[in-house]
Design a protein around this motif. Structure first.
Motif, mmCIF file in Angstrom:
data_model
loop_
_atom_site.group_PDB
_atom_site.id
_atom_site.type_symbol
_atom_site.label_atom_id
_atom_site.label_comp_id
_atom_site.label_asym_id
_atom_site.label_seq_id
_atom_site.Cartn_x
_atom_site.Cartn_y
_atom_site.Cartn_z
ATOM 1 N N GLN A 160 17.214 5.291 -4.161
ATOM 2 C CA GLN A 160 16.631 6.040 -5.283
ATOM 3 C C GLN A 160 15.705 7.143 -4.778
ATOM 4 O OE1 GLN A 160 16.443 5.638 -9.122
ATOM 5 N NE2 GLN A 160 15.907 7.662 -8.371
ATOM 6 N N ALA A 161 14.886 6.789 -3.764
ATOM 7 C CA ALA A 161 13.906 7.759 -3.274
ATOM 8 C C ALA A 161 14.593 8.996 -2.685
ATOM 9 C CB ALA A 161 12.996 7.104 -2.247
ATOM 10 N N PHE A 162 15.778 8.795 -2.073
ATOM 11 C CA PHE A 162 16.467 9.928 -1.433
ATOM 12 C C PHE A 162 17.668 10.392 -2.248
ATOM 13 C CE2 PHE A 162 13.978 8.184 1.967
ATOM 14 C CZ PHE A 162 13.486 9.324 2.571
ATOM 15 N N ARG B 165 0.795 -1.222 0.000
ATOM 16 C CA ARG B 165 0.000 0.000 0.000
ATOM 17 C C ARG B 165 0.839 1.290 0.000
ATOM 18 N NH1 ARG B 165 -1.559 -1.724 5.528
ATOM 19 N NH2 ARG B 165 0.041 -0.834 6.821
ATOM 20 N N TRP B 166 0.132 2.316 -0.312
ATOM 21 C CA TRP B 166 0.602 3.674 -0.558
ATOM 22 C C TRP B 166 1.510 3.713 -1.786
ATOM 23 C CZ3 TRP B 166 -3.306 3.556 1.716
ATOM 24 C CH2 TRP B 166 -3.532 3.499 3.075
ATOM 25 N N GLY B 167 1.011 3.000 -2.794
ATOM 26 C CA GLY B 167 1.712 2.991 -4.083
ATOM 27 C C GLY B 167 1.829 4.368 -4.686
ATOM 28 N N SER B 168 0.835 5.243 -4.435
ATOM 29 C CA SER B 168 0.923 6.570 -5.031
ATOM 30 C C SER B 168 2.170 7.292 -4.525
ATOM 31 C CB SER B 168 -0.327 7.385 -4.716
ATOM 32 O OG SER B 168 -0.559 7.417 -3.326
ATOM 33 N N SER B 169 2.541 7.039 -3.260
ATOM 34 C CA SER B 169 3.739 7.695 -2.725
ATOM 35 C C SER B 169 5.011 7.067 -3.272
ATOM 36 C CB SER B 169 3.758 7.599 -1.189
ATOM 37 O OG SER B 169 2.811 8.451 -0.633
ATOM 38 N N TRP B 170 5.104 5.730 -3.196
ATOM 39 C CA TRP B 170 6.385 5.158 -3.643
ATOM 40 C C TRP B 170 6.520 5.146 -5.148
ATOM 41 C CZ3 TRP B 170 5.381 0.842 -6.353
ATOM 42 C CH2 TRP B 170 4.439 -0.086 -5.914
ATOM 43 N N PHE B 171 5.412 5.224 -5.878
ATOM 44 C CA PHE B 171 5.534 5.411 -7.339
ATOM 45 C C PHE B 171 6.193 6.762 -7.610
ATOM 46 C CE2 PHE B 171 4.411 6.854 -11.483
ATOM 47 C CZ PHE B 171 4.261 5.733 -12.278
ATOM 48 N N ALA B 172 5.686 7.789 -6.923
ATOM 49 C CA ALA B 172 6.230 9.135 -7.133
ATOM 50 C C ALA B 172 7.700 9.203 -6.726
ATOM 51 C CB ALA B 172 5.401 10.150 -6.355
ATOM 52 N N ALA B 173 8.057 8.481 -5.649
ATOM 53 C CA ALA B 173 9.425 8.579 -5.135
ATOM 54 C C ALA B 173 10.410 7.737 -5.939
ATOM 55 C CB ALA B 173 9.460 8.155 -3.667
ATOM 56 N N ASP B 174 9.975 6.592 -6.449
ATOM 57 C CA ASP B 174 10.921 5.664 -7.069
ATOM 58 C C ASP B 174 10.683 5.405 -8.550
ATOM 59 O OD1 ASP B 174 13.075 4.364 -5.533
ATOM 60 O OD2 ASP B 174 11.491 4.222 -4.036
ATOM 61 N N LEU B 175 9.424 5.195 -8.933
ATOM 62 C CA LEU B 175 9.183 4.789 -10.315
ATOM 63 C C LEU B 175 9.153 5.972 -11.260
ATOM 64 C CD1 LEU B 175 6.732 1.828 -9.804
ATOM 65 C CD2 LEU B 175 9.205 1.843 -10.071
ATOM 66 N N SER B 176 8.727 7.138 -10.755
ATOM 67 C CA SER B 176 8.770 8.324 -11.609
ATOM 68 C C SER B 176 10.209 8.643 -12.030
ATOM 69 C CB SER B 176 8.115 9.504 -10.889
ATOM 70 O OG SER B 176 8.203 10.642 -11.688
#
Lengths: 242, 289
Positions: free
Chosen positions: B211-213, A147-158
């Protein structure tokens, strides 16, 4: 870096892009009149409504949601900063995801059980619907279990997708994702790649100008009796497409 | 059913094989350019030193003499696979280091051997890296509160990093559970200690977190605040920590949401054509008889 990861996340996206562009141009040039998704509403209308409406509204919202997180990741992360807003976003997206699933399953049942629709079904229609079904199930599974794919998509997959567009794919993060997420990403590239060879091409010719165009009133402006009389010559009111 | 081109499948297969070969060549090329030292610094140095003492994981000085080389390659590639297979050394190591699993390195076997060679060479020289530095000071009560806000995302990190709760859960949430993409962090501080948590926050060894940071590091104060919050979470009594089952809530919310949507579709198109047009014509004819 392992070979499957490089293949699926660094090579496949470019293959998909090449097929998308090359295939679309080729199809438009050679079979321009087939750049559409052969409507079957004339053949069957009742079941179509409960398939096509939930499917299309669902996929429009979910696709635009993915696009938003890809284009403006920081805005999505800022929105998700408040737990209530995060829940609203996730539940809304998940509802529209379920809407896709219900619509797609309805469309598939209709396609396989209605003899008229089966007559106009091509092999690529079946391939595409199976691909989309797998993609939707994986997406819903990801939403529930990671869950909270919208956050980790934005942080990692974008950033990953941008790295592909820049021509220097950075696959470290995507390689470490759990397998349902990886399959969902691979599925997206595959669908992107087969796009020009399926009914999906209707996306490119969506009649969006209908939304802005003033509506047309069609008027029957002839003398009906005269038109129905076989003796009336065509030259009086010949139907014309202009 | 029809299919546009009979040879399409053959072309697709050829394309697949060709791309696979390109990927193989690219991987081999990349392995040559990223050296063992670079990979060690990027992936290992947050938790390990060479002769500098224990950090989150063991000091790796002379590791080549203590363990079998091929065993090390397997362990680095995927330590959890080795643990699950019941390897006695792997199970003992995991227990010794507070059940903190080592993340799988996204490296080929040759790249791992390169890292081991670097460690072997560096073991002979002077110490590389020091035991993880303890945080400069303990977090104040205010900073712990701020750490919680940073963790959840209601306050943003200065350099634009995402909130911890995008991927991590701690079992004491009042409003909403954290993400479950990555590890649950309720007992992270207890297991890793202040220096361990700090080492991971400063230079994340996990690819997804790195990656995130990437380009958005935490500031010194933020590391202290988040570390302090994680410490306070671990110290709370068991009864305070209520596990939350958000998966079923999300499923329930989605089912409710889609019911509303179906209702809206039915309402908006309530005047849609559901019967053939000639039905009216037939009905009219019957009436006129």
């Amino acid at each position: 870096m392992t070979v499957p990861n490089v293949f699926f996340f660094a090579a496949l996206p470019y293959v998909a892009m090449f097929l998308f562009l090359g295939g679309t141009i080729q199809r438009y040039r050679s079979r321009g009149f087939q750049v559409s998704s052969l409507s079957s509403q004339f053949l069957e209308g009742r079941a179509l409504f409960w398939g096509t409406v939930p499917f299309h509204f669902g996929i429009l919202v979910v696709f635009l949601g993915h696009l938003t997180a890809f284009l403006v990741p920081r805005a999505v992360l800022a929105w998700n900063g408040d737990p209530l807003r995060l829940i609203i976003l996730q539940v809304t997206a998940f509802s529209f995801g379920l809407s896709i699933l219900i619509g797609l399953v309805g469309l598939m049942i209709r396609r396989f059980t209605n003899p008229r629709v089966r007559m106009v079904t091509t092999r690529m229609d079946v391939v595409l619907e199976v691909l989309l079904l797998a993609q939707v199930l994986l997406g819903l599974w990801t939403a529930l279990h990671y869950r909270w794919g919208s956050s980790w998509f934005a942080a990692d997959l974008s950033p990953y997708l941008w790295s592909i567009l820049r021509g220097e794919p950075n696959i470290a993060a995507v390689s470490a994702m759990p397998w349902p997420v990886k399959l969902h990403i691979i599925g997206a590239f595959v669908i992107f790649g087969v796009f020009p060879f399926t009914r999906l091409v209707h996306l490119l010719v969506a009649p969006l100008h209908y939304l802005a165009r003033p509506y047309q009133r069609v008027m029957w402006n002839w003398d009906r009796k005269a038109v129905r009389n076989p003796a009336t010559p065509w030259s009086r009111a010949r139907p014309r497409n202009t | 059913m029809t299919f546009a081109r009979p040879g399409a499948l053959r072309y697709a297969l050829m394309g697949f094989v060709a791309t696979w070969m390109v990927a193989q060549a690219a991987t081999a090329g990349a392995a040559e350019t990223s050296t063992g030292e670079a990979n060690f610094t990027r992936l290992c140095s947050a938790c390990h030193t060479i002769g500098g003492g224990r950090r989150v994981g063991p000091d790796l000085k002379g590791i080549g003499d203590r363990r079998d080389r091929e065993w090390l390659v397997k362990w680095i590639a995927s330590s959890q696979t080795l643990v699950r297979s019941g390897d006695p050394i792997a199970v003992a190591l995991l227990a010794e280091y507070n059940n903190m699993p080592m993340p799988d390195a996204a490296l080929s076997a040759d790249e791992i051997r390169g890292v081991l060679e670097y460690i072997g060479g560096a073991s002979a020289g002077s110490a590389q890296g020091a035991p993880a530095a303890a945080p400069e000071r303990a977090a104040t009560a205010e900073e712990i509160l701020r750490g919680e806000e940073l963790f959840r995302g209601s306050v943003h990190f200065t350099n634009g990093g995402p909130a911890c709760s995008a991927c991590h859960h701690v079992t004491q949430d009042a409003v909403v559970g954290g993400g479950v993409l990555a590890m649950e962090l309720t007992t992270s501080f207890t297991r890793l200690g202040g220096p361990g948590v700090r080492a991971i926050l400063a230079a994340p060894p996990f690819p997804v977190m790195a990656q995130a940071f990437n380009g958005k590091p935490l500031t010194e104060d933020e590391m202290i605040a988040v570390g302090g919050y994680l410490q306070s979470v671990g110290q709370r009594p068991e009864s305070y920590n209520q596990a939350r089952e958000d998966t079923f809530k999300l499923l329930g919310g989605g089912l409710g949401g889609v019911s509303v949507l179906l209702g809206v579709y039915a309402l908006v198109w309530r005047r849609r054509k559901t019967e053939p047009v000639n039905r009216e014509v037939f009905a009219r004819q019957v009436r006129s008889q």
